[in-house]
Design a protein around this motif. Structure first.
Motif, PDB file in Angstrom:
ATOM      1  N   VAL A  60     -16.456  11.979  31.217  1.00  0.00           N
ATOM      2  CA  VAL A  60     -17.545  11.095  30.792  1.00  0.00           C
ATOM      3  C   VAL A  60     -18.568  11.934  30.047  1.00  0.00           C
ATOM      4  O   VAL A  60     -19.198  12.829  30.621  1.00  0.00           O
ATOM      5  CB  VAL A  60     -18.204  10.388  31.997  1.00  0.00           C
ATOM      6  N   ILE A  69     -20.824   2.696  31.638  1.00  0.00           N
ATOM      7  CA  ILE A  69     -19.928   3.307  32.628  1.00  0.00           C
ATOM      8  C   ILE A  69     -19.947   2.495  33.920  1.00  0.00           C
ATOM      9  O   ILE A  69     -18.899   2.137  34.470  1.00  0.00           O
ATOM     10  CB  ILE A  69     -20.346   4.759  32.911  1.00  0.00           C
ATOM     11  N   TRP A 265     -17.582   7.143  24.250  1.00  0.00           N
ATOM     12  CA  TRP A 265     -16.400   6.964  25.098  1.00  0.00           C
ATOM     13  C   TRP A 265     -15.174   7.561  24.410  1.00  0.00           C
ATOM     14  O   TRP A 265     -15.091   7.634  23.183  1.00  0.00           O
ATOM     15  CB  TRP A 265     -16.132   5.475  25.343  1.00  0.00           C
ATOM     16  N   THR A 269     -12.095   8.460  29.244  1.00  0.00           N
ATOM     17  CA  THR A 269     -13.245   7.988  30.022  1.00  0.00           C
ATOM     18  C   THR A 269     -12.823   6.894  30.996  1.00  0.00           C
ATOM     19  O   THR A 269     -13.451   6.701  32.045  1.00  0.00           O
ATOM     20  CB  THR A 269     -14.349   7.470  29.088  1.00  0.00           C
TER      21      THR A 269
END
Length: 351
Positions: A60, A69, A265, A269
């Motif tokens: 991430v 997220i 991203w 991820t």
């Protein structure tokens, strides 16, 4: 006789039912057939617990929107919960008499605390190494005990109080040791902010303890199906994050409109996002099939795994404080979950 059970030792996968232990060869055979399943769910929980903070830090990007997220984590949890209910054939029974108003009233307050907690956890992931996060994060057990006592009135046994003390000491030891300049690994000083990460972790643990206490009150008093309740929590968390983006409450809304919801991203991820969603299922599965004591051992193995990953994968040595804190935190976890909870209702009956 009274057989002890724990209503809250994690998000269990169904209503808690107290049954006396059965006797005979049939019971022995059933118990033997359950052993592989118990081992499997405990191993899954230990691996998820140990790897989660490292996976988040590896895959991430710190520039990614925290709201995106957390939103996708909650969406994955919602899908997994509803999928489990559907595949197990429990969806119809769980949703009998269900109303949206009741769901919002019951799951709304804890969901809001979990939303803020999850945003803080993402900050902690990016500013702490995985083992340090896992040790400090165990203070959520202490905060949960405090809020359960304040909200529900359930107390702790002397042994559980001692266990909470061990967890607190371990967290303080790690915090003091890791905050020193000497503990920073080469190249990490400009990336990590330990005080920010530790503060976010402690605040998130406090919110987790409060949310768990409120959730327990709902589950015990209303006898809601816990897997459906978990799905409700995830849905409301996702909705609250949508409101956050719409009104730009933490700055993510403006960034999402300028850079896109999935800014920074990559395909990888999704890995920590999906693993995070499966983690909630793993906790519930361990609680249901293996019990809270084995759950404690699984978390202990997860702590040991995070220590190994710190050295082997992250290339960071184990400090003396971490070496001492690991067994203290592990012992505290096992001692705490091995004791039955002192229920306020039971104490009133005895008096």
């Amino acid at each position: 006789p009274v057989w002890p059970c724990s209503v809250r030792s994690g998000p269990a996968l169904g209503r808690s039912v107290v049954q006396p232990p059965s006797e005979g060869s049939a019971s022995t055979g059933a118990a033997a057939s359950m052993e592989p399943k118990k081992l499997a769910v405990c191993a899954a929980l230990a691996i998820q617990f140990g790897f989660q903070p490292f996976l988040t830090k590896w895959f991430v990007d710190p520039a990614a929107l925290k709201s995106s997220i957390v939103f996708m984590c909650e969406l994955s949890k919602l899908v997994f919960c509803l999928g489990w209910l559907t595949c197990s054939g429990a969806l119809k029974e769980a949703t009998f008499g269900w109303t949206a108003a009741d769901a919002v009233w019951s799951a709304g307050p804890p969901a809001l605390t979990y939303t803020v907690q999850n945003l803080l956890t993402q900050t902690a992931y990016q500013n702490l190494d995985g083992m340090t996060f896992n040790v400090i994060n165990q203070t959520k057990t202490l905060f949960n005990a405090l809020f359960v006592w304040l909200i529900i009135g359930d107390g702790q046994s002397p042994l559980q109080m001692s266990a909470l003390g061990l967890i607190f000491v371990a967290s303080v030891m790690v915090s003091l040791a890791e905050s020193s300049p000497a503990s920073a690994s080469p190249g990490q000083g400009s990336v990590e902010d330990f005080m920010l990460g530790a503060s976010a972790c402690f605040a998130g643990s406090a919110l987790s303890g409060f949310g768990s206490a409120v959730s327990e009150r709902v589950l015990v008093r209303k006898q809601r199906h816990t897997l459906l309740f978990s799905a409700e929590l995830s849905a409301i968390c996702a909705a609250s994050l949508g409101i956050n983006l719409l009104f730009d409450l933490n700055g993510d809304g403006a960034r999402a409109r300028a850079e896109g919801f999935f800014a920074a991203w990559t395909p990888l991820t999704l890995l920590p996002v999906v693993i995070n969603g499966l983690g909630g299922i793993a906790v519930g599965a361990v609680t249901k099939y293996a019990g809270s004591v084995r759950k404690g051992f699984a978390l202990t193995f997860g702590l040991a795994l995070s220590a190994l990953l710190r050295v082997v994968a992250a290339g960071r040595p184990l400090t003396a404080a971490l070496v001492l804190a690991l067994p203290l935190a592990s012992l505290g976890i096992i001692l705490h979950v091995s004791q039955p909870k002192l229920r306020a209702a039971e104490n009133k009956k005895k008096s």
